[in-house]
Design an enzyme around this catalytic site. Structure first.
Site, PDB file in Angstrom:
ATOM      1  N   PRO A  23       3.914   3.394   0.142  1.00  0.00           N
ATOM      2  CA  PRO A  23       3.269   4.582  -0.445  1.00  0.00           C
ATOM      3  C   PRO A  23       3.792   4.850  -1.858  1.00  0.00           C
ATOM      4  O   PRO A  23       5.000   4.757  -2.100  1.00  0.00           O
ATOM      5  CB  PRO A  23       3.682   5.715   0.508  1.00  0.00           C
ATOM      6  CG  PRO A  23       4.068   5.029   1.775  1.00  0.00           C
ATOM      7  CD  PRO A  23       4.645   3.715   1.375  1.00  0.00           C
ATOM      8  N   CYS A  25       3.116   7.721  -4.970  1.00  0.00           N
ATOM      9  CA  CYS A  25       2.425   8.922  -5.448  1.00  0.00           C
ATOM     10  C   CYS A  25       1.705   8.647  -6.760  1.00  0.00           C
ATOM     11  O   CYS A  25       2.247   7.986  -7.657  1.00  0.00           O
ATOM     12  CB  CYS A  25       3.424  10.064  -5.621  1.00  0.00           C
ATOM     13  SG  CYS A  25       4.072  10.694  -4.064  1.00  0.00           S
ATOM     14  N   ALA A  57       2.296   9.479  -0.305  1.00  0.00           N
ATOM     15  CA  ALA A  57       2.718  10.688   0.406  1.00  0.00           C
ATOM     16  C   ALA A  57       1.605  11.723   0.315  1.00  0.00           C
ATOM     17  O   ALA A  57       1.219  12.156  -0.774  1.00  0.00           O
ATOM     18  CB  ALA A  57       4.006  11.228  -0.202  1.00  0.00           C
ATOM     19  N   GLN A 100       0.733   7.957   4.649  1.00  0.00           N
ATOM     20  CA  GLN A 100       2.038   8.589   4.831  1.00  0.00           C
ATOM     21  C   GLN A 100       1.850  10.108   4.803  1.00  0.00           C
ATOM     22  O   GLN A 100       1.426  10.669   3.795  1.00  0.00           O
ATOM     23  CB  GLN A 100       3.003   8.163   3.724  1.00  0.00           C
ATOM     24  CG  GLN A 100       4.419   8.675   3.941  1.00  0.00           C
ATOM     25  CD  GLN A 100       5.336   8.340   2.769  1.00  0.00           C
ATOM     26  OE1 GLN A 100       5.170   8.883   1.678  1.00  0.00           O
ATOM     27  NE2 GLN A 100       6.294   7.467   3.001  1.00  0.00           N
ATOM     28  N   TYR A 183      12.805  14.585   1.011  1.00  0.00           N
ATOM     29  CA  TYR A 183      11.757  15.541   1.327  1.00  0.00           C
ATOM     30  C   TYR A 183      12.063  16.249   2.646  1.00  0.00           C
ATOM     31  O   TYR A 183      13.121  16.059   3.237  1.00  0.00           O
ATOM     32  CB  TYR A 183      10.397  14.852   1.273  1.00  0.00           C
ATOM     33  CG  TYR A 183      10.115  14.297  -0.107  1.00  0.00           C
ATOM     34  CD1 TYR A 183      10.133  15.137  -1.222  1.00  0.00           C
ATOM     35  CD2 TYR A 183       9.906  12.937  -0.327  1.00  0.00           C
ATOM     36  CE1 TYR A 183       9.932  14.645  -2.504  1.00  0.00           C
ATOM     37  CE2 TYR A 183       9.707  12.431  -1.611  1.00  0.00           C
ATOM     38  CZ  TYR A 183       9.725  13.299  -2.700  1.00  0.00           C
ATOM     39  OH  TYR A 183       9.534  12.821  -3.964  1.00  0.00           O
ATOM     40  N   ARG A 231       9.340   6.563   7.996  1.00  0.00           N
ATOM     41  CA  ARG A 231      10.155   6.077   6.872  1.00  0.00           C
ATOM     42  C   ARG A 231      11.390   6.950   6.758  1.00  0.00           C
ATOM     43  O   ARG A 231      11.284   8.183   6.797  1.00  0.00           O
ATOM     44  CB  ARG A 231       9.367   6.117   5.561  1.00  0.00           C
ATOM     45  CG  ARG A 231      10.062   5.319   4.449  1.00  0.00           C
ATOM     46  CD  ARG A 231       9.235   5.256   3.182  1.00  0.00           C
ATOM     47  NE  ARG A 231       9.658   4.137   2.352  1.00  0.00           N
ATOM     48  CZ  ARG A 231       9.199   3.882   1.131  1.00  0.00           C
ATOM     49  NH1 ARG A 231       8.272   4.694   0.604  1.00  0.00           N
ATOM     50  NH2 ARG A 231       9.610   2.855   0.444  1.00  0.00           N
ATOM     51  N   LEU A 302      13.475  -3.393  -4.676  1.00  0.00           N
ATOM     52  CA  LEU A 302      13.752  -4.509  -5.586  1.00  0.00           C
ATOM     53  C   LEU A 302      13.581  -5.864  -4.911  1.00  0.00           C
ATOM     54  O   LEU A 302      14.417  -6.758  -5.058  1.00  0.00           O
ATOM     55  CB  LEU A 302      15.143  -4.366  -6.215  1.00  0.00           C
ATOM     56  CG  LEU A 302      15.218  -3.415  -7.417  1.00  0.00           C
ATOM     57  CD1 LEU A 302      16.630  -3.359  -7.967  1.00  0.00           C
ATOM     58  CD2 LEU A 302      14.245  -3.811  -8.509  1.00  0.00           C
ATOM     59  N   ARG A 325       6.637  -0.431  -6.897  1.00  0.00           N
ATOM     60  CA  ARG A 325       6.446  -0.633  -8.337  1.00  0.00           C
ATOM     61  C   ARG A 325       6.080  -2.078  -8.668  1.00  0.00           C
ATOM     62  O   ARG A 325       5.289  -2.338  -9.583  1.00  0.00           O
ATOM     63  CB  ARG A 325       7.715  -0.224  -9.080  1.00  0.00           C
ATOM     64  CG  ARG A 325       8.073   1.232  -8.880  1.00  0.00           C
ATOM     65  CD  ARG A 325       9.364   1.606  -9.578  1.00  0.00           C
ATOM     66  NE  ARG A 325       9.822   2.918  -9.131  1.00  0.00           N
ATOM     67  CZ  ARG A 325      10.864   3.551  -9.648  1.00  0.00           C
ATOM     68  NH1 ARG A 325      11.555   3.009 -10.625  1.00  0.00           N
ATOM     69  NH2 ARG A 325      11.212   4.736  -9.183  1.00  0.00           N
TER      70      ARG A 325
END
Length: 364
Positions: A23, A25, A57, A100, A183, A231, A302, A325
């Site tokens: 996920p 944003c 999310a 999510q 969160y 998660r 990564l 990413r």
């Protein structure tokens, strides 16, 4: 044969390969409603050849958004907007799609990241009163959240249930509950943010209670042939905070409840975190959890190279690898990795001729 490109079952949902789009944003919704950006963005990712796409999310109520631009799923308007995007994507991609479900807690009510990402005061036009397990601000620049009452907790669980029902109506294959990155559900888990003295605070059993209650409530209303996972951040990277030992206890509890997968990340709860960022830096946490649970474990963080991802799977460090990413930067990463490892991926017929001249195509 590449293990990365072998099938993976999350409950009764079977993926063609073990590459998962995590996920991410987009901060591009309008009052929680998906926009044309989501259609373009999700459409691109759905053609990537990955085994699974998990939507960003998605807040279960307006106060649960990180920013005023966050995606939501709490009423007919937000459901219909997302349905429009999903229908467009599904015309051209058979990829399983999950969502999510989240609540940002004390990290809600912020600017979009490209506008600084700062906390917005409750009385601002784009802000609202944040909620948390305890009235402890995230940092010195953030407003103090309201400590949640039992009524607030009851309403929150109902909102997760309502969003889960809407996710099913949208035809989504999977739900991931967001218990990571500082969160709300993570805030209840960590002793750094949870100072309650009721049934939701104090002991590890009490701090886990809300996440487990949300899981059970969502699992009860989401069809059994569809997957529900969680998660987590396996550590806060802060002394005295949430850590791997506690994560293992939580993971075992979720496993016993029939959780279909666990997606292992880290951090996000405290500005005091000290993260040793390097390739595979979170994988050992996934491996430690994989060693004590039956459900599949997804590693993330990564993971950028073909052989790196292959070894995580072939050496049984995790059951799946997630990219965020990295797949934004290279949306056809699974194609390139498949070519390198001698595997194939599913992609549209329109792209069958896309491989460089003289090279075998990884597209089927």
């Amino acid at each position: 044969m590449s293990q990365l490109f072998s099938p993976l079952s999350l409950g009764q949902v079977t993926l063609d390969n073990r590459i998962i789009i995590a996920p991410m944003c987009q901060y591009s919704a309008n009052n929680g409603a998906a926009s044309d950006w989501h259609t373009i963005h999700l459409g691109q990712l759905s053609l990537s050849g990955a085994g699974l796409l998990i939507l960003e999310a998605t807040a279960v109520n307006p106060e649960g958004r990180i920013s005023y631009g966050d995606l939501g799923l709490w009423n007919n308007k937000t459901q219909q907007a997302l349905d429009k995007s999903l229908k467009a994507v599904r015309q051209y991609s058979p990829m399983p799609i999950g969502i999510q479900l989240a609540h940002a807690g004390r990290k809600a009510s912020t600017e979009k990241p490209w506008d600084g990402g700062d906390a917005i005061a409750p009385d601002d036009v784009n802000g609202w009163q944040t909620l948390a397990p305890s009235a402890i601000a995230y940092d010195a620049n953030s407003p103090v959240p309201k400590a949640m009452s039992q009524s607030d907790i009851d309403s929150l669980i109902k909102d997760f249930v309502s969003a889960a029902k809407r996710a099913d109506e949208l035809g989504l294959d999977l739900i991931e509950l967001h218990g990571a990155h500082g969160y709300l559900l993570h805030q209840f888990l960590s002793p750094l943010s949870n100072k309650r003295d009721d049934n939701y605070g104090g002991s590890l059993e009490n701090r886990m209670r809300l996440l487990l209650e949300v899981f059970k409530a969502v699992r009860a209303v989401f069809p059994s042939e569809k997957a529900v996972g969680v998660r987590i951040s396996a550590t806060d990277w802060v002394e005295g905070g949430w850590d791997l030992e506690q994560s293992i206890v939580l993971s075992k509890a979720l496993d016993e409840l029939g959780c279909d997968f666990i997606h292992v990340s880290t951090a996000g709860l405290s500005p005091e975190q000290q993260i040793p960022v390097k390739p595979n830096f979170q994988v050992p946490f996934a491996t430690a959890i994989k060693n004590v649970v039956k459900m599949p474990v997804i590693a993330v963080g990564l993971i950028t190279e073909a052989q790196q991802a292959e070894e995580i799977i072939s050496e049984q460090q995790a059951d799946g690898v997630a990219l965020a990413r990295g797949i934004l930067y290279n949306p056809h990463w699974p194609w390139h990795v498949a070519a390198e490892l001698g595997a194939t991926v599913t992609a549209p017929k329109q792209y069958l001729r896309s491989s460089p001249h003289g090279q075998p195509s990884p597209i089927k």
